[in-house]
Design a protein around this motif. Structure first.
Motif, PDB file in Angstrom:
ATOM      1  N   LYS A   9       1.659  13.172  -2.570  1.00  9.56           N
ATOM      2  CA  LYS A   9       1.923  12.619  -1.235  1.00  9.56           C
ATOM      3  C   LYS A   9       3.141  13.314  -0.647  1.00  9.56           C
ATOM      4  O   LYS A   9       4.017  13.785  -1.370  1.00  9.56           O
ATOM      5  CB  LYS A   9       2.188  11.116  -1.354  1.00  9.56           C
ATOM      6  CG  LYS A   9       0.918  10.316  -1.644  1.00  9.56           C
ATOM      7  CD  LYS A   9       0.394   9.656  -0.393  1.00  9.56           C
ATOM      8  CE  LYS A   9      -1.110   9.690  -0.308  1.00  9.56           C
ATOM      9  NZ  LYS A   9      -1.617   9.210   0.988  1.00  9.56           N
ATOM     10  N   HIS A  29       7.771   6.908  -2.976  1.00  7.62           N
ATOM     11  CA  HIS A  29       8.335   5.611  -2.624  1.00  7.62           C
ATOM     12  C   HIS A  29       9.863   5.699  -2.509  1.00  7.62           C
ATOM     13  O   HIS A  29      10.436   5.259  -1.514  1.00  7.62           O
ATOM     14  CB  HIS A  29       7.947   4.600  -3.712  1.00  7.62           C
ATOM     15  CG  HIS A  29       8.452   3.221  -3.495  1.00  7.62           C
ATOM     16  ND1 HIS A  29       7.902   2.359  -2.565  1.00  7.62           N
ATOM     17  CD2 HIS A  29       9.455   2.533  -4.080  1.00  7.62           C
ATOM     18  CE1 HIS A  29       8.540   1.203  -2.597  1.00  7.62           C
ATOM     19  NE2 HIS A  29       9.490   1.279  -3.514  1.00  7.62           N
ATOM     20  N   HIS A  47      12.509   5.388   0.980  1.00 10.35           N
ATOM     21  CA  HIS A  47      13.598   4.436   1.168  1.00 10.35           C
ATOM     22  C   HIS A  47      14.942   5.123   1.371  1.00 10.35           C
ATOM     23  O   HIS A  47      15.800   4.608   2.089  1.00 10.35           O
ATOM     24  CB  HIS A  47      13.609   3.439   0.022  1.00 10.35           C
ATOM     25  CG  HIS A  47      12.510   2.433   0.179  1.00 10.35           C
ATOM     26  ND1 HIS A  47      12.644   1.287   0.920  1.00 10.35           N
ATOM     27  CD2 HIS A  47      11.225   2.450  -0.249  1.00 10.35           C
ATOM     28  CE1 HIS A  47      11.509   0.627   0.922  1.00 10.35           C
ATOM     29  NE2 HIS A  47      10.627   1.306   0.218  1.00 10.35           N
ATOM     30  N   ARG A  97       8.064   6.535  10.772  1.00  8.73           N
ATOM     31  CA  ARG A  97       6.677   6.226  10.464  1.00  8.73           C
ATOM     32  C   ARG A  97       6.606   5.175   9.364  1.00  8.73           C
ATOM     33  O   ARG A  97       5.856   4.207   9.444  1.00  8.73           O
ATOM     34  CB  ARG A  97       5.965   7.505  10.023  1.00  8.73           C
ATOM     35  CG  ARG A  97       4.548   7.283   9.562  1.00  8.73           C
ATOM     36  CD  ARG A  97       3.916   8.570   9.070  1.00  8.73           C
ATOM     37  NE  ARG A  97       3.893   9.585  10.115  1.00  8.73           N
ATOM     38  CZ  ARG A  97       3.276  10.756   9.990  1.00  8.73           C
ATOM     39  NH1 ARG A  97       2.658  11.056   8.850  1.00  8.73           N
ATOM     40  NH2 ARG A  97       3.293  11.622  10.967  1.00  8.73           N
ATOM     41  N   ASN A 139       5.076   1.438   9.653  1.00 13.59           N
ATOM     42  CA  ASN A 139       4.026   0.993   8.735  1.00 13.59           C
ATOM     43  C   ASN A 139       4.408  -0.316   8.070  1.00 13.59           C
ATOM     44  O   ASN A 139       3.582  -1.207   7.923  1.00 13.59           O
ATOM     45  CB  ASN A 139       3.773   2.053   7.660  1.00 13.59           C
ATOM     46  CG  ASN A 139       2.865   3.172   8.142  1.00 13.59           C
ATOM     47  OD1 ASN A 139       2.270   3.086   9.222  1.00 13.59           O
ATOM     48  ND2 ASN A 139       2.750   4.222   7.351  1.00 13.59           N
ATOM     49  N   CYS A 144       6.361  -3.394   1.493  1.00  5.61           N
ATOM     50  CA  CYS A 144       7.342  -2.433   0.986  1.00  5.61           C
ATOM     51  C   CYS A 144       6.734  -1.480  -0.031  1.00  5.61           C
ATOM     52  O   CYS A 144       7.091  -0.308  -0.092  1.00  5.61           O
ATOM     53  CB  CYS A 144       8.512  -3.194   0.385  1.00  5.61           C
ATOM     54  SG  CYS A 144       9.748  -2.154  -0.387  1.00  5.61           S
ATOM     55  N   MET A 145       5.803  -1.979  -0.823  1.00  8.10           N
ATOM     56  CA  MET A 145       5.187  -1.144  -1.846  1.00  8.10           C
ATOM     57  C   MET A 145       4.217  -0.131  -1.251  1.00  8.10           C
ATOM     58  O   MET A 145       4.002   0.950  -1.782  1.00  8.10           O
ATOM     59  CB  MET A 145       4.407  -2.012  -2.844  1.00  8.10           C
ATOM     60  CG  MET A 145       5.245  -3.023  -3.597  1.00  8.10           C
ATOM     61  SD  MET A 145       6.514  -2.239  -4.602  1.00  8.10           S
ATOM     62  CE  MET A 145       7.668  -3.592  -4.808  1.00  8.10           C
ATOM     63  N   ILE A 146       3.615  -0.519  -0.144  1.00  8.65           N
ATOM     64  CA  ILE A 146       2.482   0.223   0.389  1.00  8.65           C
ATOM     65  C   ILE A 146       2.835   1.117   1.566  1.00  8.65           C
ATOM     66  O   ILE A 146       2.145   2.088   1.857  1.00  8.65           O
ATOM     67  CB  ILE A 146       1.398  -0.796   0.819  1.00  8.65           C
ATOM     68  CG1 ILE A 146       0.831  -1.506  -0.409  1.00  8.65           C
ATOM     69  CG2 ILE A 146       0.302  -0.155   1.626  1.00  8.65           C
ATOM     70  CD1 ILE A 146      -0.082  -2.640  -0.071  1.00  8.65           C
ATOM     71  N   HIS A 174       4.503   3.586   2.449  1.00 15.15           N
ATOM     72  CA  HIS A 174       4.518   5.052   2.486  1.00 15.15           C
ATOM     73  C   HIS A 174       3.176   5.647   2.073  1.00 15.15           C
ATOM     74  O   HIS A 174       3.010   6.863   2.065  1.00 15.15           O
ATOM     75  CB  HIS A 174       5.610   5.581   1.554  1.00 15.15           C
ATOM     76  CG  HIS A 174       5.364   5.277   0.112  1.00 15.15           C
ATOM     77  ND1 HIS A 174       5.303   3.995  -0.374  1.00 15.15           N
ATOM     78  CD2 HIS A 174       5.137   6.078  -0.948  1.00 15.15           C
ATOM     79  CE1 HIS A 174       5.070   4.030  -1.669  1.00 15.15           C
ATOM     80  NE2 HIS A 174       4.959   5.277  -2.045  1.00 15.15           N
ATOM     81  N   LEU A 175       2.219   4.778   1.736  1.00 13.03           N
ATOM     82  CA  LEU A 175       0.946   5.284   1.200  1.00 13.03           C
ATOM     83  C   LEU A 175      -0.212   5.162   2.187  1.00 13.03           C
ATOM     84  O   LEU A 175      -1.289   5.694   1.945  1.00 13.03           O
ATOM     85  CB  LEU A 175       0.591   4.520  -0.080  1.00 13.03           C
ATOM     86  CG  LEU A 175       1.543   4.744  -1.260  1.00 13.03           C
ATOM     87  CD1 LEU A 175       1.236   3.758  -2.381  1.00 13.03           C
ATOM     88  CD2 LEU A 175       1.441   6.177  -1.758  1.00 13.03           C
ATOM     89  N   VAL A 176       0.035   4.471   3.266  1.00 16.42           N
ATOM     90  CA  VAL A 176      -1.038   4.255   4.233  1.00 16.42           C
ATOM     91  C   VAL A 176      -1.202   5.503   5.108  1.00 16.42           C
ATOM     92  O   VAL A 176      -0.229   6.004   5.654  1.00 16.42           O
ATOM     93  CB  VAL A 176      -0.720   3.034   5.112  1.00 16.42           C
ATOM     94  CG1 VAL A 176      -1.741   2.889   6.214  1.00 16.42           C
ATOM     95  CG2 VAL A 176      -0.645   1.785   4.259  1.00 16.42           C
ATOM     96  N   SER A 177      -2.413   5.975   5.222  1.00 19.29           N
ATOM     97  CA  SER A 177      -2.647   7.158   6.038  1.00 19.29           C
ATOM     98  C   SER A 177      -2.445   6.839   7.513  1.00 19.29           C
ATOM     99  O   SER A 177      -2.607   5.697   7.931  1.00 19.29           O
ATOM    100  CB  SER A 177      -4.076   7.652   5.833  1.00 19.29           C
ATOM    101  OG  SER A 177      -4.987   6.687   6.326  1.00 19.29           O
TER     102      SER A 177
END
Lengths: 185, 185
Positions: free
Chosen positions: B10, B14, B18, B82, B86, B110-112, B114-117
């Motif tokens: 990615k 994570h 932050h 971004r 998100n 918080c966990m997710i 940075h992973l969402v397209s």
DNA sequence: CAAGAAAGTTTAGGCATGTTAACTCTCGGA
DNA sequence: TCCGAGAGTTAACATGCCTAAACTTTCTTG
């Protein structure tokens, strides 16, 4: 305010989730799971599998004696199933409800599957099944949602509490700025 | 079939997300971001910050000369914004639309984040703003969704294509099996 | 049964991210 | 001017997860 640090304290990591799923799938397909099969399925080396199995065993998620086959413990099986359900759910939600392209939906689902809390998963399942159903409100939704605008300037001119100053859509769909660290003035 | 391995590829991790957000927030609050402030804000050691900054700099996300303040590059700022959008979006969706408890919603977000397209984020924003709106279909939805059942045996007896054999709800809300690896026969 | 092939493990090492301890730089005040 | 406090960095080490190469165990087969 250190929620972010708990990332490393989740019950399982992304890798672990996929090892567990691989074992479950092999058990299901062939009746047993060997180190080499797991390695092939995940595209990692056999030595990587061996060491990950040690780690999973120390957490009580698998049983594995040297040179033997791998078994999931009840806890390991539960986590494998949960992760898989989460992925299917996310994938359906993203592609069917949100209309995101299949390939993107699947990649997103794969990244997120192990991070979604049970509470969120349960409610997301409820939402997804509802919006896919024949309930009149669901039909109305699908009809109306089709024509919903995308940008904040449309839905909340100058005051979107989610996006703040810059609409997500603008910043997400715009190409990245010149990457070479040179803010030209 | 190695989507899962792209987790490590990615654009940012994570942790990185932050750090970038911390720098952006400090810049915003105090006008500058120093190593010690970042360390305090994130709850890590200063040396950890130094080494992460090296890594972020090598990716063109920050500018930082030894003993100086930290600046975000345009790309770094974009990623920070971004990620924050998100998170706000996910948090609102989870708590307001799905009705998940605030604290859980925030942790999940918080966990997710940075992973969402981008694709998924844009569509999720569209869905969220629509379902929160005064559109008649949204009103109907809220009314009807309130009474939607939770388990597969209600919405799709014996044949839920998301959950498969075991309903997500059952497996998620049931307490974990005895953890001590002893399947008693 | 013995020897080679196949499967699995160990060892040594790399990268990311964190720690503590010790060192160095910078700056403000006597 | 110079010196000490505080800020920052480096060094050495830990953990997680991966690799390649070398070694060991197990299986198969003549």
């Amino acid at each position: 305010m250190d929620i972010w640090k708990r990332f490393g304290e989740k019950e399982i990591t992304h890798s672990m989730a996929h090892y567990l799923q691989a074992v479950a799938a092999l058990k299901n397909d062939k009746g047993f799971a060997r180190v080499g099969d797991i390695a092939d399925r995940l595209g990692v080396s056999k030595s990587g599998v061996t060491s990950m199995l040690r780690s999973l065993q120390s957490r009580g998620l698998v049983d594995h004696e040297p040179y033997g086959c791998v078994e999931l413990t009840p806890l390991g099986l539960q986590l494998a199933r949960r992760t898989e359900s989460n992925r299917r759910l996310l994938s359906v939600f993203l592609s069917e409800i949100l209309g995101v392209a299949e390939s993107v939906a699947e990649e997103d689902a794969c990244m997120i599957e192990h991070l979604v809390s049970p509470q969120a998963a349960v409610e997301l399942l409820r939402l997804t099944t509802f919006l896919r159903s024949q309930h009149p409100a669901a039909l109305q939704f699908r009809e109306a949602f089709r024509n919903t605008p995308r940008t904040c300037s449309d839905h909340a001119p100058g005051d979107c509490d989610i996006c703040g100053a810059t609409c997500l859509v603008d910043s997400l769909l715009r190409p990245p700025p010149a990457a070479d660290a040179g803010p030209a003035a």
